[in-house]
Design an enzyme around this catalytic site. Structure first.
Site, PDB file in Angstrom:
ATOM      1  CG  LEU A 278      -2.289  -4.706   2.062  1.00  0.00           C
ATOM      2  CD1 LEU A 278      -3.156  -5.905   2.459  1.00  0.00           C
ATOM      3  CD2 LEU A 278      -1.214  -5.126   1.082  1.00  0.00           C
TER       4      LEU A 278
ATOM      5  CB  CYS B 144       1.062  -5.627   3.959  1.00  0.00           C
ATOM      6  SG  CYS B 144       2.627  -5.410   3.132  1.00  0.00           S
ATOM      7  CB  CYS B 145      -2.993  -5.140   7.748  1.00  0.00           C
ATOM      8  SG  CYS B 145      -2.828  -3.663   8.763  1.00  0.00           S
ATOM      9  CD1 TRP B 146      -8.535  -1.028   4.557  1.00  0.00           C
ATOM     10  CD2 TRP B 146      -7.794  -2.237   2.836  1.00  0.00           C
ATOM     11  NE1 TRP B 146      -9.138  -0.547   3.427  1.00  0.00           N
ATOM     12  CE2 TRP B 146      -8.701  -1.273   2.344  1.00  0.00           C
ATOM     13  CE3 TRP B 146      -7.194  -3.100   1.930  1.00  0.00           C
ATOM     14  CZ2 TRP B 146      -9.030  -1.166   0.995  1.00  0.00           C
ATOM     15  CZ3 TRP B 146      -7.519  -2.986   0.581  1.00  0.00           C
ATOM     16  CH2 TRP B 146      -8.428  -2.034   0.129  1.00  0.00           C
TER      17      TRP B 146
END
Length: 149
Positions: free
Chosen positions: A108, A64-66
């Site tokens: 995210l 996960c990342c932004w």
């Protein structure tokens, strides 16, 4: 199943992801902002989770990342990893079925609690296709990993 999970930020959806996976009976191996003292950079923690899949320490990973884009790019640099950025359940199901994806990448920013559960339901319910054309495509992708860089 052992699942490596990475996130570059300690966001509510990342914590929910870990809790949901554990509730479903999976053993979670945390990376990045989800593990004290770990490097939270999206490229570093996504690689760490993906590498565990490639080396057999985990069966699958969720990175996960932004936006989910950077996490999926970093994970896909690890030979043997087929990471798919999924923003909905249909894409997650297709990624497992047609692409035999072994790493799920999530945003995210865009992933709500109900959507997370739908994506996970679809991801875990699907199995790789036995269709000959799909298998030929997967064999080609695996051959790409074997080529010298």
């Amino acid at each position: 199943m052992r699942i490596s999970v990475s996130s570059d930020m300690d966001e509510p959806v990342a914590r929910l992801l870990v809790a949901e996976l554990r509730e479903r009976g999976h053993e979670v191996r945390a990376h990045g902002a989800l593990r004290a003292g770990a490097d939270p950079q999206w490229a570093v923690c996504s690689e760490a989770a993906a590498r565990e899949v490639a080396e057999g320490a985990a069966e699958q990973a969720v990175v996960c990342c932004w936006t989910g884009t950077g996490a999926s790019i970093a994970a896909n640099k690890v030979p043997g990893v087929r990471a798919a950025l999924c923003a909905d359940a249909a894409t997650a199901e297709g990624a497992r079925r047609w692409n035999d994806a072994n790493v799920l990448a999530l945003s995210l920013r865009l992933t709500s609690e109900p959507l997370l559960k739908e994506i996970l339901d679809a991801w875990f319910a699907a199995a790789p296709s036995d269709d000959a054309e799909d298998r030929r495509n997967m064999a080609h992708v695996e051959a790409l990993d074997a080529r010298p860089r």
